[in-house]
Enzyme design. Structure first.
Site, short mmCIF file in Angstrom:
data_model
loop_
_atom_site.label_atom_id
_atom_site.label_comp_id
_atom_site.label_asym_id
_atom_site.label_seq_id
_atom_site.Cartn_x
_atom_site.Cartn_y
_atom_site.Cartn_z
N THR A 52 -46.42 -10.46 -7.82
CA THR A 52 -47.69 -10.67 -7.12
C THR A 52 -47.65 -9.88 -5.82
OG1 THR A 52 -49.22 -12.34 -6.25
CG2 THR A 52 -46.91 -12.68 -5.82
N THR A 53 -48.79 -9.80 -5.15
CA THR A 53 -48.85 -9.28 -3.79
C THR A 53 -49.85 -10.12 -3.00
OG1 THR A 53 -48.45 -7.02 -4.59
CG2 THR A 53 -49.21 -7.26 -2.33
#
Length: 258
Positions: A52-53
């Site tokens: 994820t970011t």
């Protein structure tokens, strides 16, 4: 004498061949056992990779929170529409990184605890107190296999505040955080463009662009880019944009022009 030595040698050779045969048979059976399916009631250990970011940073106009929406399950994309910004109350936001179930459940618990705190004290909970509640919870469960890397962003009577809380109970306060497998790419964009005196429009664009570049380079990030702005009156959902559309239109054209 020679005859007895020959018998001893034959016996020794036969014993070596017999031992080698037994070892080969044992190794073959062991390899066969590894291929057997798990027995009834046995829970296999699954360690799926996640990606994820998420990012958040403070500036003079409040806090910008931006995330992607991809949920990874090993080499597979489990979902491209995960809501990774959780609305805790009218002035508090939480982000998700790590295990989706862990983050969603415990931030829901945090939402309940914040509401109970408000009912008891007749005022809205501070960002520091909310992050401390979540930190105490994760610390008490630190050896139970949780996977969480969350940010708590909000505005209280002392101004905007940003905290990072993880599944080991660690709690940090800072002006800029990025969490997830794509955070190294997001940090590169943020460090080159963040400024305390930047306008709200520039801050929103910076957060969006940092997530875009992370999704472009990190296989565990992608989907949609969601951007929120935390301000004195609460928070505002700014945008919900497709990474592919941004790549082939806005940011792709800019790269081609350069």
């Amino acid at each position: 004498m020679v005859y007895s030595e020959m018998l001893d040698q034959l016996e020794t050779n036969f014993r070596i061949e017999e031992d080698a045969g037994e070892n080969a048979f044992t190794e073959e059976m062991d390899s066969f056992k590894l291929k057997m399916p798990p027995s009834v009631g046995m829970v296999p250990k699954i360690n799926l990779k996640k990606g994820t970011t998420t990012l958040a940073f403070r500036f003079n106009g409040g806090i910008i929170v931006a995330v992607d929406s991809r949920a990874s399950s090993g080499q597979y994309i489990a979902s491209s529409t995960v809501t990774k910004i959780l609305e805790i109350n009218e002035s508090l936001l939480g982000t998700m990184a790590g295990g989706a179930a862990d983050c969603q459940y415990w931030e829901r618990v945090l939402t309940q605890e914040c509401r109970l705190w408000e009912l008891r004290n007749k005022e809205r909970i501070s960002v520091a107190a909310a992050s401390k509640i979540l930190s105490n919870i994760t610390y008490s469960y630190r050896s139970h296999g949780l996977s969480m890397g969350t940010m708590i962003a909000g505005w209280d009577k002392t101004g905007p505040h940003l905290y990072y809380v993880d599944s080991e109970g660690q709690r940090l306060k800072h002006d800029l955080f990025s969490v997830g497998s794509g955070s190294i790419y997001a940090y590169g964009v943020l460090d080159s463009g963040v400024s305390w005196d930047m306008s709200i429009e520039d801050a929103i664009e910076l957060g969006r662009r940092a997530i875009y570049h992370a999704t472009h380079r990190d296989a565990g990030s992608g989907g949609w880019i969601n951007v929120y702005h935390v301000h004195e009156k609460g928070w505002t959902n700014i945008s919900h944009e497709d990474c592919s559309e941004l790549h082939y239109n806005k940011y792709g054209k800019r790269a081609a022009a350069n």
